[in-house]
Write a protein that holds these residues in place. Structure first.
Motif, PDB file in Angstrom:
ATOM      1  N   MET A 267       1.016  -1.324   0.308  1.00  0.00           N
ATOM      2  CA  MET A 267      -0.127  -0.054   0.277  1.00  0.00           C
ATOM      3  C   MET A 267       1.041   1.139   0.155  1.00  0.00           C
ATOM      4  O   MET A 267       0.386   2.354  -0.389  1.00  0.00           O
ATOM      5  CB  MET A 267      -0.899   0.308   1.276  1.00  0.00           C
ATOM      6  N   ALA A 268       2.207   1.017   1.066  1.00  0.00           N
ATOM      7  CA  ALA A 268       2.683   2.395   0.844  1.00  0.00           C
ATOM      8  C   ALA A 268       3.085   2.758  -0.722  1.00  0.00           C
ATOM      9  O   ALA A 268       3.337   3.738  -1.015  1.00  0.00           O
ATOM     10  CB  ALA A 268       4.164   1.937   1.452  1.00  0.00           C
ATOM     11  N   THR A 269       3.979   1.628  -1.540  1.00  0.00           N
ATOM     12  CA  THR A 269       4.016   1.462  -2.832  1.00  0.00           C
ATOM     13  C   THR A 269       3.191   2.461  -3.351  1.00  0.00           C
ATOM     14  O   THR A 269       3.514   3.549  -4.307  1.00  0.00           O
ATOM     15  CB  THR A 269       4.933   0.217  -3.085  1.00  0.00           C
ATOM     16  N   GLU A 270       1.943   1.351  -3.527  1.00  0.00           N
ATOM     17  CA  GLU A 270       1.070   1.586  -4.296  1.00  0.00           C
ATOM     18  C   GLU A 270       0.771   3.494  -3.732  1.00  0.00           C
ATOM     19  O   GLU A 270       0.591   4.538  -4.716  1.00  0.00           O
ATOM     20  CB  GLU A 270       0.593   1.257  -4.505  1.00  0.00           C
ATOM     21  N   LEU A 271       0.567   4.071  -2.618  1.00  0.00           N
ATOM     22  CA  LEU A 271      -0.032   4.819  -2.619  1.00  0.00           C
ATOM     23  C   LEU A 271       1.083   5.911  -3.305  1.00  0.00           C
ATOM     24  O   LEU A 271       1.123   7.593  -3.665  1.00  0.00           O
ATOM     25  CB  LEU A 271      -0.456   5.884  -0.789  1.00  0.00           C
ATOM     26  N   ASN A 272       2.432   6.115  -2.947  1.00  0.00           N
ATOM     27  CA  ASN A 272       3.901   6.619  -3.450  1.00  0.00           C
ATOM     28  C   ASN A 272       3.794   7.340  -4.674  1.00  0.00           C
ATOM     29  O   ASN A 272       4.400   8.360  -5.311  1.00  0.00           O
ATOM     30  CB  ASN A 272       4.696   6.208  -2.693  1.00  0.00           C
ATOM     31  N   LYS A 273       2.535   6.244  -5.353  1.00  0.00           N
ATOM     32  CA  LYS A 273       2.996   6.817  -6.646  1.00  0.00           C
ATOM     33  C   LYS A 273       1.702   7.386  -6.815  1.00  0.00           C
ATOM     34  O   LYS A 273       2.273   8.276  -8.734  1.00  0.00           O
ATOM     35  CB  LYS A 273       2.237   5.414  -7.721  1.00  0.00           C
ATOM     36  N   LEU A 274       0.795   8.269  -6.254  1.00  0.00           N
ATOM     37  CA  LEU A 274       0.255   9.059  -6.696  1.00  0.00           C
ATOM     38  C   LEU A 274       0.588  10.801  -6.431  1.00  0.00           C
ATOM     39  O   LEU A 274       1.060  10.609  -5.256  1.00  0.00           O
ATOM     40  CB  LEU A 274      -0.963   8.944  -6.210  1.00  0.00           C
ATOM     41  N   GLN A 275       0.242  11.522  -7.445  1.00  0.00           N
ATOM     42  CA  GLN A 275       0.672  12.454  -7.350  1.00  0.00           C
ATOM     43  C   GLN A 275       0.224  13.617  -6.374  1.00  0.00           C
ATOM     44  O   GLN A 275       0.948  14.188  -5.881  1.00  0.00           O
ATOM     45  CB  GLN A 275       0.089  13.284  -8.832  1.00  0.00           C
ATOM     46  N   PHE A 276      -0.858  13.336  -5.874  1.00  0.00           N
ATOM     47  CA  PHE A 276      -1.942  13.858  -4.525  1.00  0.00           C
ATOM     48  C   PHE A 276      -0.629  13.478  -3.521  1.00  0.00           C
ATOM     49  O   PHE A 276      -1.408  14.261  -2.323  1.00  0.00           O
ATOM     50  CB  PHE A 276      -2.922  14.009  -4.755  1.00  0.00           C
ATOM     51  N   ASN A 334      -8.832  -1.707  -4.266  1.00  0.00           N
ATOM     52  CA  ASN A 334     -10.467  -0.916  -4.998  1.00  0.00           C
ATOM     53  C   ASN A 334      -9.702   0.611  -3.702  1.00  0.00           C
ATOM     54  O   ASN A 334     -10.321   1.639  -4.793  1.00  0.00           O
ATOM     55  CB  ASN A 334     -11.377  -2.198  -3.272  1.00  0.00           C
ATOM     56  N   LEU A 335      -9.794   0.843  -2.956  1.00  0.00           N
ATOM     57  CA  LEU A 335      -9.360   2.053  -2.426  1.00  0.00           C
ATOM     58  C   LEU A 335      -7.933   2.567  -3.379  1.00  0.00           C
ATOM     59  O   LEU A 335      -7.945   3.488  -4.288  1.00  0.00           O
ATOM     60  CB  LEU A 335      -8.703   1.564  -1.170  1.00  0.00           C
ATOM     61  N   ILE A 336      -7.113   1.602  -3.486  1.00  0.00           N
ATOM     62  CA  ILE A 336      -6.207   2.584  -4.963  1.00  0.00           C
ATOM     63  C   ILE A 336      -6.857   3.039  -6.059  1.00  0.00           C
ATOM     64  O   ILE A 336      -6.134   3.309  -6.243  1.00  0.00           O
ATOM     65  CB  ILE A 336      -4.975   1.431  -4.618  1.00  0.00           C
ATOM     66  N   LYS A 337      -7.402   2.000  -6.780  1.00  0.00           N
ATOM     67  CA  LYS A 337      -8.123   2.107  -7.722  1.00  0.00           C
ATOM     68  C   LYS A 337      -8.812   3.426  -7.858  1.00  0.00           C
ATOM     69  O   LYS A 337      -8.590   4.430  -8.154  1.00  0.00           O
ATOM     70  CB  LYS A 337      -9.285   0.928  -7.935  1.00  0.00           C
ATOM     71  N   SER A 338      -9.538   3.683  -6.569  1.00  0.00           N
ATOM     72  CA  SER A 338     -10.898   5.064  -6.541  1.00  0.00           C
ATOM     73  C   SER A 338      -9.714   5.869  -5.831  1.00  0.00           C
ATOM     74  O   SER A 338      -9.769   7.106  -7.250  1.00  0.00           O
ATOM     75  CB  SER A 338     -11.127   4.842  -5.047  1.00  0.00           C
ATOM     76  N   LEU A 339      -8.726   5.450  -5.581  1.00  0.00           N
ATOM     77  CA  LEU A 339      -7.346   7.524  -5.325  1.00  0.00           C
ATOM     78  C   LEU A 339      -6.813   7.195  -6.962  1.00  0.00           C
ATOM     79  O   LEU A 339      -6.147   8.318  -7.196  1.00  0.00           O
ATOM     80  CB  LEU A 339      -6.630   6.756  -4.388  1.00  0.00           C
ATOM     81  N   HIS A 340      -6.732   6.193  -7.518  1.00  0.00           N
ATOM     82  CA  HIS A 340      -6.172   6.201  -8.824  1.00  0.00           C
ATOM     83  C   HIS A 340      -6.989   7.368  -9.971  1.00  0.00           C
ATOM     84  O   HIS A 340      -7.033   8.319 -10.881  1.00  0.00           O
ATOM     85  CB  HIS A 340      -5.910   5.062  -9.879  1.00  0.00           C
ATOM     86  N   ILE A 341      -8.000   7.353  -9.835  1.00  0.00           N
ATOM     87  CA  ILE A 341      -9.882   8.052 -10.763  1.00  0.00           C
ATOM     88  C   ILE A 341      -9.428   9.324  -9.810  1.00  0.00           C
ATOM     89  O   ILE A 341      -9.566  10.430 -10.829  1.00  0.00           O
ATOM     90  CB  ILE A 341     -10.719   7.268 -10.450  1.00  0.00           C
ATOM     91  N   TRP A 342      -9.128   9.445  -8.767  1.00  0.00           N
ATOM     92  CA  TRP A 342      -9.257  11.157  -7.996  1.00  0.00           C
ATOM     93  C   TRP A 342      -7.614  11.439  -8.493  1.00  0.00           C
ATOM     94  O   TRP A 342      -7.839  12.568  -9.565  1.00  0.00           O
ATOM     95  CB  TRP A 342      -9.105  10.983  -6.931  1.00  0.00           C
ATOM     96  N   ASP A 343      -7.116  10.723  -8.949  1.00  0.00           N
ATOM     97  CA  ASP A 343      -5.467  11.430  -9.940  1.00  0.00           C
ATOM     98  C   ASP A 343      -5.451  11.416 -10.918  1.00  0.00           C
ATOM     99  O   ASP A 343      -5.135  12.965 -11.341  1.00  0.00           O
ATOM    100  CB  ASP A 343      -3.803  10.709  -9.672  1.00  0.00           C
ATOM    101  N   ASP A 344      -5.889  10.954 -11.486  1.00  0.00           N
ATOM    102  CA  ASP A 344      -6.895  11.343 -12.798  1.00  0.00           C
ATOM    103  C   ASP A 344      -7.640  12.722 -13.063  1.00  0.00           C
ATOM    104  O   ASP A 344      -7.194  13.534 -13.904  1.00  0.00           O
ATOM    105  CB  ASP A 344      -7.124  10.143 -13.597  1.00  0.00           C
TER     106      ASP A 344
END
Ligand code: PLP
Length: 347
Positions: A267-276, A334-344
């Motif tokens: 999760m930490a790795t995935e979260l760090n990929k997000l711009q925000f 599920n959370l990471i998927k939603s956060l990518h949508i927010w990032d986009d």
């Protein structure tokens, strides 16, 4: 440390309630002493007020003698009892760190006891000198939480030790998240520290939050005080039986623990990929503290998608932070998927 002196005078001189089972606890075939119903067994009988069978099991698991164990209706019960036993309302105070678990302050407020709050350093490290400096002649207890909630980090063991050794009152060390942490528990050191109270819970790694069982480990003297002022039958029969059955299976289920720790890193790795995402704080617990741009908007966006995280952005030193529990692999994906949508959206 003089426990008598530390206690509120009315508690030191208290005559406790003596139940039928306190007065006779041996074997018999006819029990006509507690005004129970003879029908509807096993629910007709009062449960063991001191939960001996359950404590024996916990004693083996935690390697702590039965006399040094108190069981409560969640950790909240021993926290509240400690205030009621040691803090004279309107007079005594406790010292705690900030940020930390909110329940210490709530229990203090209910018991009309001041909390002197000492901020952690900006990297969430404990400063034992500052904590000890905050103590005054009316300070009865110091509350520490390691790994700490909501910051997720374990506090430095030397800093904790320094406080236990220098402070003349009680140190309450909440280890609710210790099973997720590389650092070792203070439980093996209990015998060397008569002023230490350690809190554990079945609500996190042991996956039994609904059963409400918290543990306090301390000197026999302190445990006796808690037993004296608790409600006589504070742990109901269903909890005693169900917990015992679950504990005979295993430690915190090893497979669940492994998955949670792997997921925490993933999760930490995935979260760090997000711009925000500005920062993912290191975690020794089963959650991540994450600093983001626009925490409230992300929180609302996730609520709309039926995912609930904890907004901690108003908490001292946690500006712009969300606290995210590590769920199952599916929930996390599920959370990471939603956060990518927010990032986009933001691009
Ligand atoms: C979750 C938690 C507890 C557990 O409380 P229970 O009443 O045992 O469920 C205790 N301390 C901290 C810091 C926690 O985060």
């Amino acid at each position: 440390m003089n426990l008598e002196k530390l206690l509120r005078p009315n508690i030191a001189s208290l005559t406790p309630y003596s139940s039928a089972r306190d007065e006779f606890s041996g074997e018999a075939s006819v029990f006509l002493d507690a005004n129970e119903s003879p029908y509807n067994g096993p629910f007709n009988r009062y449960p063991d007020p001191l939960q001996l069978e359950l404590k024996k099991r916990i004693s083996v698991i935690k390697n702590v003698p039965v006399e040094n164990i108190f069981l409560g209706n969640g950790s909240d019960e021993p926290i509240d009892l400690l205030f009621r036993a040691f803090c004279e309302p309107g007079k005594d105070n406790v010292v705690s760190i900030a940020p930390t678990y909110g329940m210490y302050k709530v229990c203090a407020d209910i018991n009309n006891t001041e909390v002197i709050s000492v901020p952690l350093r900006t990297n969430f490290d404990l400063d034992s000198i500052e904590v000890l400096r905050a103590v005054n002649e009316n300070t009865k207890m110091i509350f520490l939480c390691s790994p700490n909630n909501p910051t997720g980090n374990a506090l430095d063991a030397y800093e904790i030790k320094h406080i236990i050794e220098k402070f003349e009152g009680l140190v309450i060390l909440d280890e609710a998240y210790i099973d997720f942490c590389k650092d070792k528990s203070f439980v093996p050191d209990l015998a060397s520290y008569p002023n230490l109270v350690i809190l554990h819970t079945l609500s996190k790694a042991w996956a039994m939050a609904a059963l409400r069982l918290g543990m306090a480990f301390a000197s026999e003297e302190i445990i006796k005080v808690l037993n004296t002022i608790k409600y006589p039958y504070n742990i109901n029969l269903l909890t005693q039986k169900k917990v015992l059955a679950q504990l005979s299976k295993q430690k915190p289920n090893a497979k669940w623990m492994r998955t949670t720790l792997l997921e925490r890193e993933a999760m930490a790795t995935e979260l760090n990929k997000l711009q925000f995402v500005l920062k993912v704080y290191p975690s020794d617990a089963n959650f991540l503290l994450v600093q983001v741009e626009q925490p409230k908007k992300i929180y609302e966006f996730l609520v709309d998608r039926k995912i609930i995280v904890r907004d901690r952005s108003n908490v001292l030193l946690c500006e712009n932070c969300l606290r995210i529990s590590i769920g199952s692999p599916e929930e996390n994906a599920n959370l990471i998927k939603s956060l990518h949508i927010w990032d986009d959206y933001q691009k």
